[in-house]
Design a protein around this motif. Sequence first.
Motif, short mmCIF file in Angstrom:
data_model
loop_
_atom_site.label_atom_id
_atom_site.label_comp_id
_atom_site.label_asym_id
_atom_site.label_seq_id
_atom_site.Cartn_x
_atom_site.Cartn_y
_atom_site.Cartn_z
N UNK A 1 0.80 -1.23 0.00
CA UNK A 1 0.00 0.00 0.00
C UNK A 1 0.84 1.28 0.00
N UNK A 2 1.92 1.38 0.79
CA UNK A 2 2.71 2.61 0.74
C UNK A 2 3.48 2.78 -0.58
N UNK A 3 3.69 1.69 -1.30
CA UNK A 3 4.51 1.71 -2.51
C UNK A 3 3.67 1.93 -3.77
N UNK A 4 2.45 1.41 -3.80
CA UNK A 4 1.62 1.48 -5.00
C UNK A 4 1.41 2.91 -5.52
N UNK A 5 1.20 3.92 -4.66
CA UNK A 5 1.07 5.29 -5.20
C UNK A 5 2.32 5.74 -5.96
N UNK A 6 3.50 5.35 -5.48
CA UNK A 6 4.74 5.72 -6.17
C UNK A 6 4.79 5.08 -7.55
N UNK A 7 4.34 3.83 -7.63
CA UNK A 7 4.32 3.14 -8.92
C UNK A 7 3.31 3.79 -9.85
N UNK A 8 2.16 4.17 -9.33
CA UNK A 8 1.10 4.79 -10.13
C UNK A 8 1.53 6.16 -10.65
N UNK A 9 2.15 6.97 -9.77
CA UNK A 9 2.61 8.30 -10.18
C UNK A 9 3.63 8.18 -11.30
N UNK A 10 4.53 7.24 -11.17
CA UNK A 10 5.55 7.07 -12.19
C UNK A 10 4.94 6.58 -13.50
N UNK A 11 3.94 5.72 -13.43
CA UNK A 11 3.27 5.25 -14.64
C UNK A 11 2.63 6.42 -15.37
N UNK A 12 1.99 7.31 -14.61
CA UNK A 12 1.38 8.49 -15.22
C UNK A 12 2.44 9.39 -15.86
N UNK A 13 3.58 9.52 -15.20
CA UNK A 13 4.68 10.31 -15.73
C UNK A 13 5.20 9.73 -17.04
N UNK A 14 5.35 8.42 -17.10
CA UNK A 14 5.82 7.77 -18.32
C UNK A 14 4.79 7.95 -19.44
N UNK A 15 3.52 7.84 -19.11
CA UNK A 15 2.47 8.05 -20.11
C UNK A 15 2.57 9.45 -20.70
N UNK A 16 2.83 10.44 -19.85
CA UNK A 16 2.98 11.81 -20.32
C UNK A 16 4.22 11.96 -21.20
N UNK A 17 5.31 11.31 -20.81
CA UNK A 17 6.54 11.36 -21.61
C UNK A 17 6.30 10.76 -22.99
N UNK A 18 5.56 9.67 -23.05
CA UNK A 18 5.26 9.03 -24.33
C UNK A 18 4.42 9.96 -25.18
N UNK B 1 4.27 13.22 -25.06
CA UNK B 1 5.09 14.34 -25.51
C UNK B 1 6.03 13.92 -26.63
N UNK B 2 6.64 12.76 -26.46
CA UNK B 2 7.62 12.30 -27.45
C UNK B 2 6.97 12.07 -28.81
N UNK B 3 5.77 11.52 -28.81
CA UNK B 3 5.13 11.16 -30.07
C UNK B 3 3.98 12.08 -30.44
N UNK B 4 3.89 13.24 -29.79
CA UNK B 4 2.84 14.19 -30.13
C UNK B 4 3.09 14.68 -31.55
N UNK B 5 2.02 14.83 -32.29
CA UNK B 5 2.18 15.29 -33.67
C UNK B 5 2.58 16.76 -33.66
N UNK B 6 3.54 17.08 -34.46
CA UNK B 6 4.02 18.45 -34.60
C UNK B 6 3.14 19.13 -35.64
N UNK B 7 2.67 20.33 -35.32
CA UNK B 7 1.76 21.00 -36.24
C UNK B 7 2.46 22.06 -37.06
#
Length: 165
Positions: free
Chosen positions: A133-150, A152-158
Amino acid sequence: MEEYIKLKKRNTLRVGIMDEEGNVKLDHNGKEVYIEFDLEDINLPDNYSKCDALIKKSSNTLKMKTIAINKREDVKGKGIMSKNEEDIQKALKDYYKSVETAMDMFLGLGATRKIFGNRRYLTMWDDLNEYLQPILPKLQINFESISEQIKKKYASKEDNVLRNE
């Protein structure tokens, strides 16, 4: 060899393990025992969900086997246990093996043994969830961070894009 590649350090979370008395668990070489999560592994939340589903399925299978065994007439077994007791014991062993496999899918191969040693019991998964339980939020936050990085990396350039408006 003349040429080498040097691997980059991964973004990992190491979690140490303590025994019931609060002593840090050590391996046979005296090194601290820990489990490690790769925080960049986008499959981690999915593996957790799969693990939970497999354990629920295994619990249901154990329940059904136990009901079926208890409904039949009992006879003498090979040793001191009756045939039904032997079959329930086998069903429990199968259950524990499937739970360990499922938990190792999420935690990493051999991690269940690191945490629980050779002991197996019905509420292992519940206990593990409590421990995490104390660790799962850290894993979830990092998953959200990686999703955002992905994103940003593959966002279409206009820039310089022709549009038909």
